[in-house]
Structures are given as structure tokens and as C-alpha cells.
Design a protein around this motif. Structure first.
Motif, short mmCIF file in Angstrom:
data_model
loop_
_atom_site.label_atom_id
_atom_site.label_comp_id
_atom_site.label_asym_id
_atom_site.label_seq_id
_atom_site.Cartn_x
_atom_site.Cartn_y
_atom_site.Cartn_z
N SER A 16 2.44 -9.08 22.43
CA SER A 16 2.24 -8.06 21.90
C SER A 16 1.67 -7.98 20.51
O SER A 16 1.41 -8.98 19.88
CB SER A 16 3.61 -7.15 21.95
OG SER A 16 4.66 -7.95 20.75
N SER A 17 1.10 -6.88 20.15
CA SER A 17 0.28 -6.92 18.90
C SER A 17 0.47 -5.47 18.08
O SER A 17 0.82 -4.49 18.71
CB SER A 17 -1.16 -7.31 18.98
OG SER A 17 -1.74 -6.37 19.70
N GLY A 18 0.49 -5.39 17.13
CA GLY A 18 0.53 -4.25 16.18
C GLY A 18 -0.33 -4.38 14.83
O GLY A 18 -0.40 -5.38 14.18
N SER A 19 -0.66 -3.22 14.30
CA SER A 19 -1.35 -3.25 12.75
C SER A 19 -0.86 -2.06 11.99
O SER A 19 -0.48 -0.90 12.60
CB SER A 19 -2.68 -3.24 13.06
OG SER A 19 -3.31 -2.23 13.47
N PHE A 20 -0.90 -2.15 10.76
CA PHE A 20 -0.55 -1.11 9.85
C PHE A 20 -1.23 -1.45 8.55
O PHE A 20 -1.75 -2.45 8.12
CB PHE A 20 0.87 -0.85 9.72
CG PHE A 20 1.54 -2.25 8.93
CD1 PHE A 20 1.79 -2.41 7.53
CD2 PHE A 20 1.98 -3.47 9.65
CE1 PHE A 20 2.45 -3.27 6.94
CE2 PHE A 20 2.47 -4.57 8.83
CZ PHE A 20 2.65 -4.23 7.54
N SER A 21 -1.50 -0.08 7.95
CA SER A 21 -2.38 -0.35 6.57
C SER A 21 -1.40 0.08 5.51
O SER A 21 -0.33 0.85 5.35
CB SER A 21 -3.32 0.68 6.80
OG SER A 21 -4.24 0.18 7.83
N GLU A 22 -1.71 -0.50 4.16
CA GLU A 22 -0.84 -0.09 3.05
C GLU A 22 -1.91 -0.21 1.96
O GLU A 22 -2.80 -0.84 1.82
CB GLU A 22 0.18 -1.46 2.53
CG GLU A 22 1.52 -1.26 3.87
CD GLU A 22 2.14 -0.21 3.38
OE1 GLU A 22 2.24 0.75 2.41
OE2 GLU A 22 3.09 0.11 4.35
N THR A 23 -1.37 0.47 0.84
CA THR A 23 -2.42 0.72 -0.12
C THR A 23 -1.52 0.36 -1.40
O THR A 23 -0.31 0.77 -1.64
CB THR A 23 -2.94 2.00 -0.35
OG1 THR A 23 -3.62 2.30 0.70
CG2 THR A 23 -3.95 2.14 -1.55
N ILE A 24 -1.89 -0.36 -2.60
CA ILE A 24 -1.31 -0.74 -3.68
C ILE A 24 -2.34 -0.59 -5.01
O ILE A 24 -3.63 -0.50 -4.83
CB ILE A 24 -0.97 -2.13 -3.86
CG1 ILE A 24 -1.73 -3.26 -3.46
CG2 ILE A 24 0.28 -2.43 -2.66
CD1 ILE A 24 -1.33 -4.73 -3.82
N CYS A 25 -1.78 -0.56 -5.96
CA CYS A 25 -2.67 -0.31 -7.15
C CYS A 25 -2.93 -1.69 -7.67
O CYS A 25 -2.44 -2.65 -7.51
CB CYS A 25 -1.93 0.34 -8.36
SG CYS A 25 -1.33 2.07 -7.83
N VAL A 74 -6.57 -2.50 -2.02
CA VAL A 74 -6.18 -2.46 -3.29
C VAL A 74 -6.95 -1.61 -4.06
O VAL A 74 -8.17 -1.72 -4.09
CB VAL A 74 -6.34 -4.00 -4.03
CG1 VAL A 74 -5.92 -3.88 -5.66
CG2 VAL A 74 -5.40 -5.01 -3.24
N GLN A 75 -6.44 -0.57 -4.85
CA GLN A 75 -7.16 0.38 -5.35
C GLN A 75 -7.42 0.07 -6.81
O GLN A 75 -6.91 -0.49 -7.47
CB GLN A 75 -6.30 1.63 -5.70
CG GLN A 75 -5.95 2.51 -4.44
CD GLN A 75 -7.06 3.22 -3.94
OE1 GLN A 75 -8.07 3.68 -4.53
NE2 GLN A 75 -7.23 3.40 -2.63
N ASN A 76 -8.94 -0.01 -6.86
CA ASN A 76 -9.43 -0.60 -8.20
C ASN A 76 -9.16 0.38 -9.49
O ASN A 76 -8.71 1.61 -9.12
CB ASN A 76 -10.94 -0.47 -8.16
CG ASN A 76 -11.54 -1.45 -7.35
OD1 ASN A 76 -11.05 -2.72 -7.02
ND2 ASN A 76 -12.76 -1.35 -6.67
N LYS A 77 -8.95 -0.41 -10.60
CA LYS A 77 -8.71 0.42 -11.67
C LYS A 77 -9.67 1.54 -12.07
O LYS A 77 -10.80 1.42 -12.01
CB LYS A 77 -8.64 -0.51 -13.10
CG LYS A 77 -8.22 -0.15 -14.41
CD LYS A 77 -7.82 -1.12 -15.36
CE LYS A 77 -9.27 -1.62 -15.52
NZ LYS A 77 -9.14 -2.74 -16.78
N VAL A 78 -9.28 2.80 -12.26
CA VAL A 78 -10.15 3.86 -12.52
C VAL A 78 -10.25 3.95 -14.08
O VAL A 78 -9.40 4.15 -14.76
CB VAL A 78 -9.54 5.23 -12.00
CG1 VAL A 78 -10.62 6.30 -12.18
CG2 VAL A 78 -9.47 4.96 -10.46
#
Length: 261
Positions: A71-80, A118-122
Motif C-alpha cells: 500500500s502507499s499514501g502521501s500527505f503534505s506539511e508546511t513549516i516556517c 518550507v515557507q521562505n522568510k517574508v
């Protein structure tokens, strides 16, 4: 006769099948004559064995082995930017796709894919101007001095957003105007018709909306009068005001002085 052994196997795995209830064993498809065989099916397969019991008695048995797919699966995450995310025992700080292999409920491989962002520094720079004596609100402060100021806010994703303010304070503009008029004339200033000498003041707005202070020094020039005497001999003439004068008398002319009067 019977066959013992697992009825399913993970893709790429193997299973041992054992024939029971006889003296000799012949597996179909040339898989051998041992009681136990080990097979690695690539698809769901039925295995058949012929069992000899004594000299003249035979029997057969079959077992179907089912292939269990991973089986396989995927998920997304965002960090600063500057934070980390723990996955598969690693502290991840870079955007990318990461993988881990687990065991599912059927005992087969389960491939998990993490898509990490990874969210870039704004960072943002703002330039602003205020008039001398006014203030500019920034980071909860009322700023009245020119300079560079900083603030840290939160983006909608909860990451730091760095703002730099370059503040300019526009100085008060003061202008002095010197003007002169002739006696009996008027000078328009600040909506007034001025006829008297003196100092007058007005406050205007610059194109940036700041006060501009204007001082008018007004001079009123009086009439200038003068006389001159001249003599000529009888029969001669004297040029005055464009005329050739031959008779004694008093003559007058009006000129313009250096002040325009």
C-alpha cells in the motif's frame, strides 16, 4: 490429501506449501516431488499436488495463494523557515519529497510519502513620509523622528514576516517674498488686496500636504518728483518730452522710476 501453508503472500515474498496424507508427492507444473515446496508467486496462483497412498491409490489437493500488494499514501506539511519537521527519525528543514516504509495491517510494505514545504522568510520594506510636527503609527508607536524602524508580524501560516520602515520627516518650508508697489496700487496676497507697506503672512500646503509658511515684505513706493532749470538763447530751442521748446515757461513730463512708479 491436503496442502498446508499460507493462503496469501506479500508481492515479492515467498511461501512454503506442504502436502499431507500420502507417501509420495508430485506437484503440478514441475514444482518437484518433495512434500514441501517454497514458491514466490508474482500473481494469485493455484498450486496442485498428486499424492500416492499405497501402491494403487492416488489423490490430489489444491491451494490458491493470493498476492497482497504493497500500500502507499502521501500527505503534505508546511513549516516556517528555520523550523524543522520530524519524519522517519529525521529532523527535516528543506522542502522536498521524503519517504518511509512501514508495515500495513496485512504485514506488507506500506510506502508513505511526505511532501514538505518550507515557507521562505517574508521581508518587506515600506517607505513613508510625515510632515514636521506630525506622527506616523508603526508597531504601536507614534513616530515623529526620521529613521529606520522594524517590526515582526505573523503570516496567515503563522510564520514570521519582517517589516522595515524607512521614515522621512519633511522639514517646515519657510519662504520670504519681497515686493514693491506704487502708491495707489494694490498687491494681492492671501486673498487680500494690500495697499499698505508692511509684513504679511500666509500658510500654504506643499504637494506632499505639509505646511509652507510664506512671509511677504511689501514696500509702497511714493511718487518721485523733481525739477530742473534750463536756459536758451533767443532763436534756439530746448528738447523736452519730445518737444522742441522755444518759449520760456514751465513744462511737465511723467516718467517711470526704477521702482516702476
Amino acid at each position: 490429501a491436503s496442502i498446508s501453508g499460507a493462503t496469501s503472500v506479500c508481492a515479492g515474498g515467498s511461501v512454503t506449501l506442504t502436502a499431507n496424507g500420502g507417501n509420495t508427492y508430485t506437484w503440478a507444473n514441475g514444482l518437484g516431488t518433495n512434500a514441501a515446496i517454497t514458491v514466490s508467486p508474482t500473481a494469485t496462483t493455484t498450486y496442485t499436488v498428486t499424492v500416492s497412498i499405497g501402491a494403487n491409490c492416488t489423490a490430489s489437493a489444491s491451494k490458491t495463494v493470493t498476492i497482497l500488494q504493497p500500500s502507499s499514501g502521501s500527505f503534505s506539511e508546511t513549516i516556517c523557515f528555520g523550523d524543522s519537521y520530524t519524519f522517519n527519525g529525521q529532523q527535516l528543514t528543506q522542502s522536498g519529497a521524503y519517504y518511509d516504509t512501514l508495515t500495513n495491517a496485512e504485514g506488507c510494505d506500506s510506502i508513505v510519502t511526505l511532501n514538505l514545504i518550507v515557507q521562505n522568510k517574508v521581508s518587506r520594506t515600506v517607505s513613508a513620509q510625515v510632515c514636521n510636527g506630525q506622527s506616523y503609527t508603526f508597531n504601536g508607536q507614534q513616530l515623529t523622528q526620521a529613521g529606520q524602524y522594524f517590526d515582526t508580524l505573523q503570516t496567515v501560516l503563522g510564520c514570521d514576516s519582517f517589516i522595515t520602515l524607512n521614515l522621512t520627516v519633511l522639514n517646515k518650508i519657510e519662504t520670504t517674498v519681497n515686493a514693491g508697489i506704487c502708491n495707489g496700487q494694490s498687491y494681492t496676497f492671501n486673498g487680500q488686496q494690500l495697499t499698505q507697506a508692511g509684513q504679511y503672512f500666509d500658510t500654504l500646503q506643499t504637494i506632499l500636504g505639509c505646511d509652507s509658511f510664506v512671509t511677504l515684505n511689501l514696500a509702497v513706493n511714493s511718487f518721485v518728483t523733481g525739477s530742473t532749470s534750463a536756459s536758451i538763447c533767443a532763436g534756439d530751442s530746448y528738447t523736452f518730452n519730445g518737444q522742441q521748446l522755444t518759449q520760456g515757461g514751465q513744462y511737465m513730463d511723467t516718467l517711470v522710476s526704477a521702482g516702476g512708479c
